[in-house]
Design a protein around this motif. Sequence first.
Motif, short mmCIF file in Angstrom:
data_model
loop_
_atom_site.label_atom_id
_atom_site.label_comp_id
_atom_site.label_asym_id
_atom_site.label_seq_id
_atom_site.Cartn_x
_atom_site.Cartn_y
_atom_site.Cartn_z
N THR A 175 17.10 -7.37 2.74
CA THR A 175 18.04 -8.21 2.73
C THR A 175 18.95 -7.97 1.74
N PRO A 176 20.12 -8.91 1.71
CA PRO A 176 21.22 -8.77 0.67
C PRO A 176 20.57 -8.83 -0.81
N ALA A 177 21.10 -8.02 -1.78
CA ALA A 177 20.43 -8.19 -3.08
C ALA A 177 20.37 -9.44 -3.90
N ALA A 178 21.44 -10.27 -3.37
CA ALA A 178 21.23 -11.90 -3.89
C ALA A 178 19.93 -12.36 -3.29
N ALA A 179 19.35 -12.11 -2.18
CA ALA A 179 18.27 -12.70 -1.79
C ALA A 179 16.93 -11.97 -2.00
N GLN A 180 16.84 -10.71 -2.72
CA GLN A 180 15.79 -9.90 -2.97
C GLN A 180 15.33 -10.57 -4.24
N GLY A 181 14.02 -10.17 -4.74
CA GLY A 181 13.40 -10.63 -5.90
C GLY A 181 13.95 -9.77 -6.89
N SER A 182 13.49 -10.40 -8.15
CA SER A 182 13.69 -9.71 -9.29
C SER A 182 13.12 -8.46 -9.85
N HIS A 183 12.09 -8.03 -8.91
CA HIS A 183 11.41 -6.62 -9.31
C HIS A 183 11.52 -6.20 -8.05
N MET A 184 11.35 -4.66 -7.77
CA MET A 184 11.02 -3.90 -6.85
C MET A 184 9.74 -3.32 -7.10
N TRP A 185 8.71 -3.19 -6.13
CA TRP A 185 7.33 -2.73 -6.40
C TRP A 185 7.08 -1.86 -5.37
N VAL A 186 6.09 -0.82 -5.55
CA VAL A 186 5.43 0.25 -4.82
C VAL A 186 4.14 0.22 -5.07
N LEU A 187 3.20 0.17 -4.19
CA LEU A 187 1.66 0.17 -4.23
C LEU A 187 1.06 0.99 -3.40
N THR A 188 0.39 2.18 -3.96
CA THR A 188 -0.36 2.96 -2.87
C THR A 188 -1.81 2.95 -3.18
N LEU A 189 -2.68 2.63 -2.16
CA LEU A 189 -4.20 2.63 -2.22
C LEU A 189 -4.88 3.60 -1.41
N GLU A 190 -5.78 4.35 -1.79
CA GLU A 190 -6.48 5.13 -0.84
C GLU A 190 -8.15 4.91 -0.87
N MET A 191 -8.44 5.24 0.40
CA MET A 191 -9.84 5.49 0.45
C MET A 191 -10.09 6.64 0.71
N PRO A 192 -10.71 7.55 -0.12
CA PRO A 192 -10.74 9.09 -0.34
C PRO A 192 -11.57 9.71 1.05
N GLY A 193 -10.74 10.43 2.05
CA GLY A 193 -11.16 10.91 2.91
C GLY A 193 -11.14 9.96 4.11
N ARG A 194 -10.70 8.66 4.07
CA ARG A 194 -10.69 7.65 4.95
C ARG A 194 -9.35 7.18 5.34
N GLY A 195 -8.33 7.07 4.28
CA GLY A 195 -7.13 6.31 4.45
C GLY A 195 -6.28 5.98 3.43
N MET A 196 -5.11 5.67 3.86
CA MET A 196 -4.28 5.42 2.49
C MET A 196 -3.14 4.38 3.17
N SER A 197 -2.79 3.64 1.99
CA SER A 197 -1.77 2.52 2.50
C SER A 197 -0.82 2.33 1.26
N THR A 198 0.34 2.63 1.81
CA THR A 198 1.59 2.63 0.84
C THR A 198 2.23 1.25 1.35
#
Length: 78
Positions: free
Chosen positions: A9-32
């Motif tokens: 979305t346009p910068a004016a409509a975006q949140g004040s912070h940008m985030w990235v989070l990666t979770l992993e289930m070893p050997g089973r899957g990952m979600s970013t």
Amino acid sequence: MTSQTSTTTPAAAQGSHMWVLTLEMPGRGMSTQYGTWTPPADSTRYDVFVALRGHIVSQHPEMASANCVFFSLEPNRL
């Protein structure tokens, strides 16, 4: 399993912070996932981490016991 969520979305409509989070289930899957968000006033980095992790787990319950392998939270500006 790899999953990505983003906002474009346009910068004016975006949140004040940008985030990235990666979770992993070893050997089973990952979600970013990533996006922007404006946390409530007086939130700590930990508060934001817990809220974002909870959001991801609500979408992917199988990730409830996953390991966090990456977390980034930065002001959404250059």
